[in-house]
Design a protein around this motif. Structure first.
Motif, mmCIF file in Angstrom:
data_model
loop_
_atom_site.group_PDB
_atom_site.id
_atom_site.type_symbol
_atom_site.label_atom_id
_atom_site.label_comp_id
_atom_site.label_asym_id
_atom_site.label_seq_id
_atom_site.Cartn_x
_atom_site.Cartn_y
_atom_site.Cartn_z
ATOM 1 N N ALA A 105 -7.267 -1.539 -1.802
ATOM 2 C CA ALA A 105 -8.026 -2.373 -0.871
ATOM 3 C C ALA A 105 -9.049 -3.241 -1.610
ATOM 4 O O ALA A 105 -9.373 -4.340 -1.158
ATOM 5 C CB ALA A 105 -8.725 -1.495 0.164
ATOM 6 N N ALA A 106 -9.530 -2.755 -2.758
ATOM 7 C CA ALA A 106 -10.534 -3.501 -3.513
ATOM 8 C C ALA A 106 -9.924 -4.462 -4.531
ATOM 9 O O ALA A 106 -10.641 -5.180 -5.216
ATOM 10 C CB ALA A 106 -11.457 -2.516 -4.234
ATOM 11 N N ALA A 108 0.713 3.873 -2.991
ATOM 12 C CA ALA A 108 0.101 5.139 -2.586
ATOM 13 C C ALA A 108 1.053 6.297 -2.883
ATOM 14 O O ALA A 108 0.616 7.364 -3.323
ATOM 15 C CB ALA A 108 -0.254 5.111 -1.104
ATOM 16 N N PHE A 139 0.837 -1.205 0.000
ATOM 17 C CA PHE A 139 0.000 0.000 0.000
ATOM 18 C C PHE A 139 0.869 1.251 0.000
ATOM 19 O O PHE A 139 0.591 2.195 -0.748
ATOM 20 C CB PHE A 139 -0.926 0.006 1.209
ATOM 21 N N PRO A 152 -4.879 5.280 -5.478
ATOM 22 C CA PRO A 152 -5.739 5.461 -4.298
ATOM 23 C C PRO A 152 -5.775 4.201 -3.422
ATOM 24 O O PRO A 152 -5.820 3.078 -3.928
ATOM 25 C CB PRO A 152 -7.127 5.732 -4.891
ATOM 26 N N LEU A 153 -5.784 4.405 -2.128
ATOM 27 C CA LEU A 153 -5.796 3.276 -1.198
ATOM 28 C C LEU A 153 -7.064 2.439 -1.347
ATOM 29 O O LEU A 153 -7.010 1.215 -1.194
ATOM 30 C CB LEU A 153 -5.651 3.771 0.244
ATOM 31 N N ASP A 154 -8.197 3.070 -1.663
ATOM 32 C CA ASP A 154 -9.419 2.282 -1.820
ATOM 33 C C ASP A 154 -9.340 1.355 -3.035
ATOM 34 O O ASP A 154 -9.886 0.254 -3.014
ATOM 35 C CB ASP A 154 -10.666 3.165 -1.883
ATOM 36 N N ALA A 155 -8.615 1.768 -4.067
ATOM 37 C CA ALA A 155 -8.421 0.897 -5.236
ATOM 38 C C ALA A 155 -7.544 -0.292 -4.859
ATOM 39 O O ALA A 155 -7.794 -1.418 -5.302
ATOM 40 C CB ALA A 155 -7.789 1.674 -6.380
#
Length: 58
Positions: A18-19, A8, A4, A13-16
């Motif tokens: 994480a998904a 990053a 991450f 993006p961190l949400d990308a």
């Protein structure tokens, strides 16, 4: 460095992250490993060139 943190810092993006699927995570891990291998090779080549006199400029 964590996966991450590595991506990053490069604008992912961190949400990308994480998904991401396990397959995508594996790909990103491999790409990060290749990046580090390349950086080591470039640094070693630069050090070797500086120690052997390298190309004279001027």
């Amino acid at each position: 460095m964590s996966l991450f943190a590595f991506y990053a810092a490069r604008g992912v993006p961190l949400d990308a992250l994480a998904a991401a699927s396990p397959t995508e995570i594996g790909f990103l891990m491999g790409a990060r490993a290749l990046y580090f291998d390349e950086q080591v090779a470039l640094t070693a080549a630069a050090i070797a060139q500086s120690l052997t006199g390298g190309e004279k400029r001027g």
